[in-house]
Scaffold this motif. Structure first.
Motif, short mmCIF file in Angstrom:
data_model
loop_
_atom_site.label_atom_id
_atom_site.label_comp_id
_atom_site.label_asym_id
_atom_site.label_seq_id
_atom_site.Cartn_x
_atom_site.Cartn_y
_atom_site.Cartn_z
N PHE A 1 0.84 -1.20 0.00
CA PHE A 1 0.00 0.00 0.00
C PHE A 1 0.88 1.25 0.00
O PHE A 1 1.90 1.33 0.68
CB PHE A 1 -0.91 0.04 1.22
N GLY A 2 0.40 2.27 -0.77
CA GLY A 2 0.92 3.62 -0.67
C GLY A 2 2.32 3.82 -1.21
O GLY A 2 2.81 3.10 -2.08
N GLY A 3 2.96 4.86 -0.68
CA GLY A 3 4.27 5.28 -1.14
C GLY A 3 4.23 6.68 -1.71
O GLY A 3 3.19 7.35 -1.70
N GLU A 4 5.35 7.15 -2.22
CA GLU A 4 5.43 8.51 -2.74
C GLU A 4 6.26 8.55 -4.00
O GLU A 4 7.06 7.65 -4.30
CB GLU A 4 6.02 9.45 -1.69
N PHE A 5 6.08 9.63 -4.74
CA PHE A 5 6.78 9.87 -6.00
C PHE A 5 7.01 11.37 -6.09
O PHE A 5 6.20 12.16 -5.58
CB PHE A 5 5.92 9.37 -7.17
#
Length: 668
Positions: free
Chosen positions: A146-150
Motif C-alpha cells: 500500500f501507498g508510497g510517494e513519488f
C-alpha cells in the motif's frame, strides 16, 4: 561519528556553515527531499504526465517475464521481504538521489538464495515507481502493498499513492485491489498481518508546504475484501502520529515500537527593537521510544456479516535496555518473537553548528514478550579443543584417540545412511550443508557493516539480510550499494552477498565547498595543505564501536532489577530449557519426549485447539521447543561467551552420556 573539537572560524566560514545547516534542517522536514526555491521544478513538471508516461511504457510488456540480471542498483526506501512460499527474497521500488536529481523505481527483483542469483521481473500490471511504501505477507502466503510517494526529478513537488496491491510470490503476478473507503494516501507507514486481516498504521503526507504525520489505524479483511477504520473513543489512549516505526505481528493483534515525527515548537529568534525576546515557529524532531500493543478482537461467529473487529491500544512499559541514545532509522524486522534492528542515527543539536549526526552499526534484538533489548555480537568459530596425552602413556593415548576417531567416523557414516529415512518434516530444521552453492563462498567478515540508517531488512530461514541504507557526511548523502547476510542462530560472521563502490555525489559546488571547509576545520594543523576537492568519496570511516554499546553481561547482571513486562526467569516454569552450545536440533532431540508430554497433557485437559494426530503432536512439540530455543537465545549466547572466556567448553550432562561411559567407569 563522535563529536569533534571545533576550531575557530572566520565570519565567512560561520555564515557558510550556518547556511548549510539551515538547508539541512529544511531537508529533514521533508525527509531530505525538499530543495531550495531556486532549484524547485514545481512550475516546470507535471507529475500526472510523468506517471502517465510510466503507465504507457509499462503497457508495452505483454506478459510477465523473469530473467537473470545483475544485483539491483543502489536505492533507498525500497521494501525487502522473504518470500512466504519459497527460499527467495523479494525487493520492490525505492529511489536514488545523487545530489541533483531523484530517480524512482518500480522494479521487482527476486533473489534466489540457494543459487545466489538475481532475477528481474517485468509485468504489464505492476505498481508505478515509488518509495516509502509498505508491504507485508498474509497468512495465505500473498504479499500486500500500500501507498508510497513519488516526486519530480528535482523534488520540488510530491505525489502520495493510496493504491493497494496484492503480489502472488509464485507467479510474480500483481493484482490491484479496487475498493472504496480505504486509507488516504501516505508514505512512511507500516503494515503487518493478524489472522485474516492486514493491519496498517501511521505514516505521513508531504505537500511541499507542510508535513502531516498520521496515527490512524486500518484493517483490511482478506476474506471479505473490505477496509475497516475503527474509531476509538476520544478518551482512549493511542500512539502519537509518527512514521518510520516498527510493527510486528502478535497472536492477539500487533506490536508497535518507536518511530519519528516532527512537532510544532517555538524557538528564540533574537531580540526585538524593544529589547524583548522574539520567537519563531519551528518543527522539532521527535524520536519516539514508546511501545504499544494493539489488541484485536474478532467478531463472534453469530455477528452480522461485515462486522468489523474491535480494537484497543494498550501502552506497554518502556522496553528494558532500550538503545541509548535514542535513534531514528533503525526499523526492525520480525523473527521468532523478536524484532531485529540494525543501525540508526542520532541527531545532536548544537548551538552554533546546528546539527551533528551520530550513526550506529549495532545489531539488536527486542524480545517482544519480555519487552527488553539485547545486543547481538558476532562470534568467531570455536577452536577445537585438543586433548593432551600424557607422555607416559603416549602409545596407549594415541591408540585410544584413533579408536575414538574411528567410532566417530562410523557414526557419521551411519547417520548419513539413515537420515534420509527419518521423517524430519515435523522438525523443519534446515541444513544448508546439503545445498551445493553454484558460486564460491566468500570468507565471512567479523565486523558488522558500515554504520547507516534506514537499511532494508528481511529474514528468511533464520538468516538476516541487510540491503542498502543511507549514510550522511556533511551535505553528502551516500546510498549503499550492497547486501549482507547474518545467520541469527550462529552469529558466525557477516556474509557478503554483493558489494559495489559508491557513485560520486553530484551535488552543487557550494555543497562541496562547505563539506570541504568543514573537513578542514575538523582536521589537525598537519593536514591544512591537503587537497579537499574529492572529499566524501570514498566513504568516510567512523568509529565502529560507539560509546553506547549495550553489554550482554550487564543485561544478565541486572535481569532481576529490570522492570520489564514479564520476568525473564519464572521459577514455576518447568518446561525444558536449552543448554549452552546446544543447537536447535540437539535441543529437540534431548527434550522431544518432554514437549510431547506437555502437548498430551493439554489434550487431556480438553484444549480444543490441539490436534489428536500423532504427527500433529510431534509437530506442535517441535514448535514449542523452537519457540523456547529462540526465546532464550540471547541469554544462552551470553552464557556461552562467558564460559568460553573462562576456558569452559561444551557442557554435557552425565545422564545424557551414560551410554558412552566405559566398563571401568561403571564399576567405579
Amino acid at each position: 561519528m563522535g563529536k569533534k573539537e571545533k576550531k575557530s572560524k572566520t565570519a565567512e566560514q560561520k555564515a557558510r556553515v550556518a547556511a548549510k545547516q539551515e538547508k539541512k534542517a529544511s531537508q529533514k522536514v521533508k525527509k531530505g527531499k525538499s530543495k531550495d526555491v531556486a532549484d524547485s521544478d514545481a512550475e516546470d513538471v507535471d507529475l500526472d504526465a510523468i506517471r502517465a508516461e510510466y503507465e504507457h511504457q509499462q503497457a508495452q510488456f505483454l506478459k510477465i517475464t523473469e530473467s537473470s540480471c545483475e544485483p539491483p542498483s543502489a536505492r533507498a526506501s525500497a521494501t525487502l521481504i522473504g518470500s512466504p512460499t519459497s527460499r527467495e527474497l523479494l525487493l520492490f521500488g525505492g529511489e536514488y538521489f545523487n545530489g541533483a536529481l531523484a530517480t524512482f523505481y518500480n522494479d521487482l527483483f527476486v533473489y534466489l538464495i540457494d543459487k545466489d542469483e538475481w532475477r528481474k521481473v517485468t509485468s504489464p500490471n505492476s505498481p508505478l515507481p515509488r518509495s516509502g511504501h509498505a508491504w507485508t505477507r498474509s497468512t495465505a502466503g500473498d504479499v500486500y502493498l500500500f501507498g508510497g510517494e513519488f516526486s519530480s526529478p528535482k523534488q520540488g513537488t510530491f505525489y502520495h499513492y493510496n493504491d493497494f496491491w496484492k503480489l502472488d510470490p509464485s507467479s510474480r503476478e500483481w493484482t490491484r485491489i479496487e475498493g472504496k473507503k480505504g486509507p488516504p494516501a501516505r508514505s512512511g507507514h507500516r503494515m503487518t498481518f493478524f489472522k485474516g486481516y492486514i493491519v496498517l498504521f501511521g505514516g505521513f503526507q508531504d505537500t511541499s508546504q507542510q508535513t502531516k504525520y498520521l496515527h490512524d489505524i486500518w484493517l483490511y479483511d482478506t476474506h471479505n475484501y473490505n477496509w475497516y477504520n475503527p474509531v476509538l473513543p476520544p478518551a482512549t489512549q493511542k500512539p502519537d502520529p509518527r512514521s518510520s516505526f516498527s510493527m510486528h505481528p502478535h497472536d492477539a493483534g500487533a506490536i508497535l515500537y518507536g518511530g519519528y515525527s516532527r512537532v510544532n515548537a517555538t524557538a528564540s529568534a533574537g531580540k526585538t527593537k524593544g529589547g524583548g525576546q522574539a520567537l519563531r515557529s519551528v518543527l522539532k524532531p521527535v524520536v519516539h521510544v514508546d511501545a504499544w500493543f494493539l489488541r484485536i478482537t474478532q467478531p463472534s461467529t453469530d455477528a452480522p456479516a461485515n462486522t468489523p473487529p474491535a480494537i484497543r491500544w494498550e501502552r506497554r512499559k518502556k522496553p528494558v535496555n532500550s538503545p541509548n541514545p535514542s535513534r531514528a532509522g533503525a526499523t526492525q524486522v520480525y523473527h521468532k518473537g523478536r524484532g531485529i534492528a540494525f543501525g540508526g542515527v542520532h541527531d545532536v543539536e548544537e548551538s552554533e553548528e546546528g546539527m551533528e549526526s551520530e550513526f550506529f552499526d549495532n545489531l539488536l534484538a527486542w524480545n517482544i514478550e519480555r519487552n527488553r533489548f539485547f545486543q547481538l555480537t558476532l562470534r568467531r568459530p570455536r577452536a577445537t579443543v585438543k586433548r593432551q596425552v600424557d607422555d607416559r602413556s603416549n602409545r596407549k593415548g594415541r591408540g585410544k584417540l584413533d579408536e575414538e576417531e574411528l567410532l566417530r567416523n562410523l557414526a557419521t557414516l551411519e547417520a548419513k545412511g539413515t537420515l534420509e529415512a527419518v521423517d524430519t518434516t515435523s522438525e523443519q530444521v534446515h541444513d544448508d550443508s546439503d545445498l551445493a552453492p553454484t558460486k564460491p563462498m566468500k570468507q565471512p567478515l567479523f565486523n558488522l557493516p558500515h554504520p547507516r540508517f534506514n537499511a532494508q531488512l528481511a529474514v528468511q530461514d533464520d538468516v538476516l539480510y541487510i540491503f542498502g541504507g543511507t549514510f550522511e557526511h556533511g551535505d553528502r548523502e551516500y546510498t549503499f550499494d550492497e547486501m549482507w547476510a547474518i545467520d541469527l542462530g550462529k552469529l558466525d560472521g557477516v556474509q557478503e552477498i554483493y558489494k559495489r563502490e559508491l557513485d560520486n555525489w553530484q551535488g552543487s559546488e557550494h555543497d562541496s565547498d562547505v563539506s570541504a571547509s568543514e573537513d578542514d576545520e575538523q582536521s589537525g594543523d598537519d593536514d591544512d595543505d591537503v587537497d579537499e576537492e574529492n572529499a566524501g568519496v570514498p566513504l568516510p570511516t567512523v568509529d565502529s564501536q560507539p560509546h553506547t554499546d549495550i553489554k550482554v553481561t550487564a543485561i544478565l547482571e541486572n535481569l532481576d532489577d529490570a522492570d520489564g513486562d514479564t520476568p525473564v526467569v519464572n521459577p514455576e516454569d518447568t518446561r525444558p530449557h536449552p543448554r549452552p552450545f546446544e543447537s536447535l536440533r540437539e535441543f529437540f532431540t534431548r527434550t522431544s519426549t518432554a514437549w510431547q508430554d506437555i502437548i498430551l497433557e493439554r489434550m487431556r485437559s480438553g484444549d480444543p485447539s490441539i490436534s489428536r494426530s500423532i504427527k500433529e503432536v510431534r509437530k506442535l512439540a517441535f514448535d514449542q521447543a523452537e519457540t523456547m530455543w529462540w526465546d532464550c537465545r540471547e541469554e544462552i549466547t551470553a552464557l556461552e561467551d562467558e564460559q568460553e572466556a573462562a576456558g569452559i567448553g561444551e557442557i554435557v550432562s552425565i545422564a545424557d552420556r551414560s551410554h558412552d561411559v566405559g566398563a571401568g567407569a561403571r564399576r567405579r
